[in-house]
Motif scaffolding. Sequence first.
Motif, short mmCIF file in Angstrom:
data_model
loop_
_atom_site.label_atom_id
_atom_site.label_comp_id
_atom_site.label_asym_id
_atom_site.label_seq_id
_atom_site.Cartn_x
_atom_site.Cartn_y
_atom_site.Cartn_z
N GLN A 11 43.94 49.76 32.89
CA GLN A 11 43.89 48.77 34.02
C GLN A 11 45.11 48.87 34.72
O GLN A 11 45.05 49.13 36.23
CB GLN A 11 43.94 47.55 33.32
N SER A 12 46.39 49.35 34.24
CA SER A 12 47.28 49.60 34.94
C SER A 12 47.42 50.57 35.84
O SER A 12 48.00 50.56 37.37
CB SER A 12 48.69 49.75 34.17
N ARG A 13 46.67 51.86 35.74
CA ARG A 13 46.68 52.93 36.35
C ARG A 13 45.82 52.55 37.53
O ARG A 13 45.98 53.15 38.70
CB ARG A 13 46.18 54.06 35.66
N ILE A 14 44.82 52.05 37.33
CA ILE A 14 43.69 51.29 38.45
C ILE A 14 44.35 50.72 39.52
O ILE A 14 44.50 50.54 40.65
CB ILE A 14 42.43 50.79 37.82
N LYS A 15 45.17 49.53 38.92
CA LYS A 15 45.93 48.83 39.90
C LYS A 15 46.90 49.60 40.72
O LYS A 15 47.03 49.16 41.76
CB LYS A 15 46.60 47.63 39.13
N GLN A 16 47.49 50.65 39.97
CA GLN A 16 48.49 51.61 41.01
C GLN A 16 47.64 52.45 41.92
O GLN A 16 48.23 52.48 43.30
CB GLN A 16 48.95 52.71 39.90
N ILE A 17 46.44 53.01 41.74
CA ILE A 17 45.63 53.55 42.70
C ILE A 17 45.47 52.56 43.93
O ILE A 17 45.53 53.05 44.91
CB ILE A 17 44.53 54.11 42.12
N VAL A 26 52.66 41.99 41.37
CA VAL A 26 53.16 42.89 42.27
C VAL A 26 54.28 43.64 41.59
O VAL A 26 54.33 44.98 41.74
CB VAL A 26 53.68 42.28 43.61
N ILE A 27 55.17 43.12 41.21
CA ILE A 27 56.53 43.76 40.68
C ILE A 27 56.10 44.75 39.61
O ILE A 27 56.71 46.05 39.49
CB ILE A 27 57.58 42.62 40.07
N GLU A 28 55.21 44.33 38.66
CA GLU A 28 54.77 45.03 37.58
C GLU A 28 54.10 46.34 38.09
O GLU A 28 54.59 47.52 37.44
CB GLU A 28 53.69 44.26 36.47
N THR A 29 53.35 46.29 39.19
CA THR A 29 52.83 47.58 39.75
C THR A 29 53.54 48.35 40.48
O THR A 29 53.82 49.59 40.27
CB THR A 29 51.58 47.28 40.29
#
Length: 114
Positions: free
Chosen positions: A33-39, A71-74
């Motif tokens: 999920q984190s990787r998809i948010k980054q993209i 936002v900060i996390e990503t």
Amino acid sequence: MASKLSDRWQTQALSVFAVREILDKPLEDESAQSRIKQIGMINILYMMHQAHEKLTLSNIIQFTGMTRSGVIETIDILVRRGILTESLGKNSQGRGVARQFELSSRLLDNLRAT
């Protein structure tokens, strides 16, 4: 001035770069999920960059509707990957300090090469 076709190729190149950089090189402690948010975040940041919007936490929060912590996390992961660079500048009132971001020169060089 870049043509519309050139703009389209750069956008596609950005998507390919983001997918390869993030999905092919997962960090040890991140979820799918984190990787998809980054993209998704890279695509949003590139749109903001093209519109000459400052890449500040406040602007990104306003544009995405995400929470500040989301936002900060990503963003922090994208900085860690070297996709974004971070600097400190004045906030919109000119009194405090605000985190500002730029797309890394490595990312922009890859887009220009297409």
